[in-house]
Design an enzyme around this catalytic site. Structure first.
Site, PDB file in Angstrom:
ATOM      1  N   ALA A  77       0.710  -1.057  -0.023  1.00 27.26           N
ATOM      2  CA  ALA A  77       0.032   0.146   0.001  1.00 27.26           C
ATOM      3  C   ALA A  77       1.025   1.311   0.192  1.00 27.26           C
ATOM      4  CB  ALA A  77      -1.090   0.160   1.247  1.00 27.26           C
ATOM      5  N   GLN A  79       1.150   3.550   2.056  1.00 28.40           N
ATOM      6  CA  GLN A  79       1.605   4.036   3.341  1.00 28.40           C
ATOM      7  C   GLN A  79       2.268   2.619   3.930  1.00 28.40           C
ATOM      8  OE1 GLN A  79       2.635   6.464   4.914  1.00 28.40           O
ATOM      9  NE2 GLN A  79       1.808   8.116   3.578  1.00 28.40           N
ATOM     10  N   SER A  80       2.726   1.766   3.093  1.00 26.96           N
ATOM     11  CA  SER A  80       3.163   0.378   3.629  1.00 26.96           C
ATOM     12  C   SER A  80       4.312   0.658   4.285  1.00 26.96           C
ATOM     13  CB  SER A  80       3.463  -0.467   2.254  1.00 26.96           C
ATOM     14  OG  SER A  80       4.275  -1.614   2.719  1.00 26.96           O
ATOM     15  N   ASN A  81       4.493   0.050   5.877  1.00 30.34           N
ATOM     16  CA  ASN A  81       5.442  -0.298   6.649  1.00 30.34           C
ATOM     17  C   ASN A  81       6.451  -1.323   6.018  1.00 30.34           C
ATOM     18  OD1 ASN A  81       4.668   1.760   8.652  1.00 30.34           O
ATOM     19  ND2 ASN A  81       2.928   0.388   8.746  1.00 30.34           N
ATOM     20  N   VAL A  83       7.185  -1.821   2.818  1.00 32.54           N
ATOM     21  CA  VAL A  83       7.945  -1.445   1.589  1.00 32.54           C
ATOM     22  C   VAL A  83       9.027  -0.187   2.174  1.00 32.54           C
ATOM     23  CG1 VAL A  83       7.619   0.544   0.066  1.00 32.54           C
ATOM     24  CG2 VAL A  83       6.203  -1.424  -0.042  1.00 32.54           C
TER      25      VAL A  83
END
Ligand code: PLP
Length: 355
Positions: A77, A79-81, A83
């Site tokens: 996503a 706001q992926s953590n 990533v």
């Protein structure tokens, strides 16, 4: 059966995080909930603001390094953590990083696409690609994102790079889940040193490597306490199927032959609406309560939902009043800043008086 924790040593792994993370009592928040509450501080795993993904990525990036990769590709996503931590881990190992950001959440404002984890991805110099995922969290959408990553990897390989793809789909072995078997060994040892034993464990349940890893790890180490996953993306029925599969696969990686069934999985979706990454009153109230009572900061996407889920589990009697509960704080704190507008109703008024 091999000793479960020793079996993990056979997997390539690179140390990226600070461990053991603290096990902290939360007496004020616990009293408000009617529990003896402990927090496993996996928001403190270090690396670029930490979180649960550090433990998972130690295994993926360890494998990438063992295979001589020079470029990591992954997807998540906006706001992926995952990533963000993948980008940080790749940099720490001297690798390039390509990330595919999936537009799963209808952005409330410009901050969603520019602040929080996106800002950090860019600061880390990740090459960003956008991917139209659509709003549905279907296995087909995950496969489409993985297929696109594979195409990008082939293109990079054709230019002489050595790409390594970290896939998200359920078709791929959940080696990242081993990080949460490690975490179980860690918190059980910490609990023994404190002279306590938990009646229940609570964590956010998304992709499922955390929930599945904790469940598999607890059972492999002989602990029978329920592991309640609070659904952040999918309804409980669907999540139980996913977690049963993940826990069975993670157990198999460490030589356990136990098959988990959906009925063996505790999943709670009462705080899932209005959906992934969307704030609700229950989540805002939980974030505010943890901040004001315990200075425990929670994020709107995962840990705030997990805390709101814990409130509901106690209210519904699924966790008995007075229980000793371990809440696994899985991190995610950079996202707070991209949800500033959504958090406004819970913020104290700025001062209007002048000294
Ligand atoms: C990804 C994430 C989760 C969920 O973990 P999974 O292993 O994907 O289920 C929970 N909390 C935070 C902060 C996360 O970033």
């Amino acid at each position: 059966m091999r000793e479960p924790l020793a079996a993990i040593d056979e997997f390539p792994r690179v140390r990226l995080g600070h461990a053991p993370t603290p096990l902290d009592p939360a007496p004020r928040l616990g009293a408000a909930l009617g529990l003896e509450l402990w927090i496993k501080r996996d928001d403190c795993t270090g690396l670029a603001f930490g979180g649960n993904k550090v433990r998972q990525l130690e295994f993926y990036l360890g494998d990438a390094q063992a295979r001589g990769a020079d470029t990591i590709l992954t997807s998540g996503a906006v706001q992926s953590n995952f990533v963000r931590v993948a980008a940080a881990g790749a940099r720490q190992l001297g690798m390039d990083i390509h990330v595919q950001l999936e537009d799963r959440v209808e952005p409330a404002d410009d901050l969603y696409g520019s602040s929080g984890n996106v800002l950090l991805d860019r600061l880390l110099g990740a090459t960003l690609h956008s991917f139209s995922a659509g709003p549905d969290e279907t296995p087909a959408a995950e496969t489409a994102a993985d297929d696109e990553l594979d195409r990008r990897a082939q293109a990079l390989a054709a230019t002489g790079r050595k790409p390594y793809v970290i896939h998200n789909g359920v078709g791929h072995p959940p080696v990242g889940g081993l990080g949460y078997v490690v975490a179980v060994g860690e918190f059980l040892e910490q609990a023994r040193a404190e002279g306590v034993r938990f009646d229940a464990v609570v964590c956010a349940s998304g992709g499922g490597l955390t929930h599945g890893g904790i469940l598999a790890g607890m059972r492999a180490l002989g602990e029978k306490a329920p592991v309640h996953g609070v659904c952040v993306r999918r309804a409980a029925d669907e999540q139980r199927v996913r977690i049963a599969k993940r826990a069975t696969e993670i157990g198999a990686l460490i030589g356990c032959s136990e098959t988990f069934h959906p009925d063996d999985v505790d999943a709670c979706d009462t705080v899932l609406p209005p959906g992934y990454g969307k704030m609700s009153k229950a989540v805002g109230d939980a974030i505010s309560m943890a901040a004001r009572l315990e200075a425990l900061l929670l994020d709107p996407v995962y840990t705030g939902k997990a805390m709101a889920g814990l409130v509901d589990l106690v209210r519904a009697g699924r966790i008995a009043a007075g229980s000793r509960v371990l809440f696994v704080h899985t991190g995610g704190l950079p996202a707070i800043f991209s949800y500033a507008a959504a958090l406004e109703p819970w913020l104290a008024e700025p001062s209007t008086t002048r000294e």
